[in-house]
Structures are given as structure tokens and as C-alpha cells.
Scaffold this active site. Structure first.
Site, PDB file in Angstrom:
ATOM      1  N   LYS A  55       0.692  -1.226   0.004  1.00  0.00           N
ATOM      2  CA  LYS A  55      -0.053   0.081  -0.007  1.00  0.00           C
ATOM      3  C   LYS A  55       0.915   1.271  -0.167  1.00  0.00           C
ATOM      4  CE  LYS A  55      -3.723  -2.182   2.510  1.00  0.00           C
ATOM      5  NZ  LYS A  55      -4.480  -2.194   3.985  1.00  0.00           N
ATOM      6  N   SER A  71      -1.243   0.663   6.627  1.00  0.00           N
ATOM      7  CA  SER A  71      -1.490  -0.461   7.575  1.00  0.00           C
ATOM      8  C   SER A  71      -2.299  -1.530   7.068  1.00  0.00           C
ATOM      9  CB  SER A  71      -1.973   0.042   8.792  1.00  0.00           C
ATOM     10  OG  SER A  71      -2.080  -0.738   9.716  1.00  0.00           O
ATOM     11  N   ASP A  72      -2.322  -2.848   7.726  1.00  0.00           N
ATOM     12  CA  ASP A  72      -3.132  -3.768   7.351  1.00  0.00           C
ATOM     13  C   ASP A  72      -3.330  -4.792   8.558  1.00  0.00           C
ATOM     14  OD1 ASP A  72      -4.330  -5.032   4.829  1.00  0.00           O
ATOM     15  OD2 ASP A  72      -3.539  -6.787   6.031  1.00  0.00           O
ATOM     16  N   THR A  73      -4.363  -5.190   8.707  1.00  0.00           N
ATOM     17  CA  THR A  73      -4.640  -6.173   9.961  1.00  0.00           C
ATOM     18  C   THR A  73      -5.094  -7.480   9.200  1.00  0.00           C
ATOM     19  OG1 THR A  73      -5.224  -4.485  11.114  1.00  0.00           O
ATOM     20  CG2 THR A  73      -5.980  -6.570  11.795  1.00  0.00           C
ATOM     21  N   ALA A 108       0.047  -4.751  11.098  1.00  0.00           N
ATOM     22  CA  ALA A 108       1.344  -4.237  10.390  1.00  0.00           C
ATOM     23  C   ALA A 108       1.152  -2.552  10.105  1.00  0.00           C
ATOM     24  CB  ALA A 108       1.940  -5.003   9.357  1.00  0.00           C
TER      25      ALA A 108
END
Length: 221
Positions: A55, A71-73, A108
């Protein structure tokens, strides 16, 4: 915090926007469509960081003079990733699989400016209670968690969120004089069911590990 260079939070998530404000209000929000595919053989515990970096590359192309935060979850159960449900039935299946078990939530966050970049990747273990079908159905109908990995938001599944904060999170919010705001924001709903316990960061499960990220952000001021 005041920054020499403007900050862009690359995210569609209102939760991440709200959580970053616990650290600073000195940022703008931008939203791009980014393909979230990842290599099939990539270990599940590396996917969130891979996507956060992916991203960042997309945003960096458009915002060259900005500090970029992405960010990513991911929700990980038995080494498999539970993404965002596409339908009520898929959400039901996800919650059914989580019921009575523990799983990992990995968020992250990637930050970059010019040639400098850094990622953090935090894991929290979440323990779900046993859930009957009517409870799952009630939760899905009331909260519509179809924009959330694993088909749930922990903030909707606790009576008192502060009881789940880590000591570091409590200390951070008290220092930032935002503990009262936090109590208000996480006391707006009556849960359909209650999370039993967690090991690690509460805010990581919500979608942004504020304490860990605040330490990194200082290096980009």
C-alpha cells in the site's frame, strides 16, 4: 507532534484515523484502491506487513513529498487468514470457526519518507467464548462487521475496553491525557457477546498499535 513534512494516512478505515489521533492530529487522510493480493506461499504471519508495504508504494507514487503511513490487519486461525466477509453467510462461518477458540490478530504499520522507511508488526492473541447460532446472528445483524477482518471488531465485544488495555497502553493514554476520551469512545454499544481475554495490545486488534507506532513515528519528525 508537529512535523516538518506533511503526513498522509493511507487508509479507508475510520478506526485507524481515530487511533492515529491518539498520537497526533497533524495528518491528512487519503484513500486509494490498492490490490490486496499477496503471494500464495507467503506465511500467514508475514501477510499484513507485505500488504502494508504494498500500500505504501502506491501512495508514495502520488504523495512524493509526504510522510506516508499505511497499515493492514489480518486475523489468523490455524495458520489460515480470515479476511473481510463478503456476505452474511461468510461472516457467520468465520465467527463460528472462532467461537470457543483463540486466534492471532496481526497488524502491521509501514511508514516511509523519501528513502527512509520502517515497518512494525504486532501480534495479539484473542480468546473467544463459545457462541451459539443466535448470538452470532444477533452480532452480525447489529454491527454489520463486513469491513472487518475475521468478521468482528473487538471494540464491539467488551463492556470495559480499559480492562483489556496493556499496562503500556494505559500509561500512554494517561500521559497523552486521552484516557477519558478512550473510555467514552469504547463505551457506546451493548455487546452481543464478550471477548474472554487477550494477550498483547488491545489497540492492535482494533487496527492500529498506537504505543508501538508512536515510538517509530518520532524518528520521522
Amino acid at each position: 507532534m508537529n512535523f516538518k513534512n506533511p503526513i498522509i494516512l493511507g487508509s479507508k478505515s475510520p478506526r485507524r484515523r481515530a487511533l492515529l489521533k491518539y498520537i497526533t492530529s497533524d495528518f491528512e487522510v487519503a484513500s486509494l484502491e490498492v490490490n490486496e493480493e499477496y503471494p500464495e506461499l507467503l506465511p500467514s504471519y508475514e501477510v499484513a506487513e507485505y500488504l502494508a508495504r504494498k500500500k505504501a508504494l502506491a501512495y508514495k507514487e502520488l504523495f512524493k513529498n509526504n510522510v506516508i503511513i499505511t497499515s493492514d490487519t489480518t486475523v489468523i486461525l490455524d495458520n489460515a487468514i480470515l479476511g473481510k466477509p463478503d456476505s452474511f453467510d461468510q461472516g457467520f462461518t468465520m465467527l463460528k470457526s472462532l467461537a470457543g477458540r483463540s486466534h492471532q490478530v496481526n497488524t502491521a504499520v509501514h511508514i516511509c519518507f523519501e528513502s527512509k522507511s520502517q515497518s512494525i508488526s504486532e501480534f495479539t492473541k484473542v480468546y473467544f467464548p463459545k457462541l451459539d447460532d443466535s448470538t452470532i446472528t444477533d452480532y452480525l445483524k447489529r454491527f454489520n462487521p463486513f469491513d472487518k477482518a475475521g468478521a468482528y471488531g473487538i471494540q464491539e465485544c467488551v463492556n470495559d475496553a480499559t480492562a483489556f488495555y496493556s499496562p503500556e497502553e494505559l500509561s500512554f493514554l494517561i500521559h497523552q491525557k486521552k484516557i477519558d476520551r478512550s473510555k467514552e469512545e469504547f463505551a457506546k454499544v451493548k455487546p452481543s457477546f464478550l471477548i474472554e481475554s487477550i494477550e498483547g495490545s488491545f489497540f492492535n486488534v482494533v487496527g492500529f498499535p498506537i504505543v508501538e507506532f508512536a515510538k517509530v513515528l518520532k524518528e520521522f519528525v
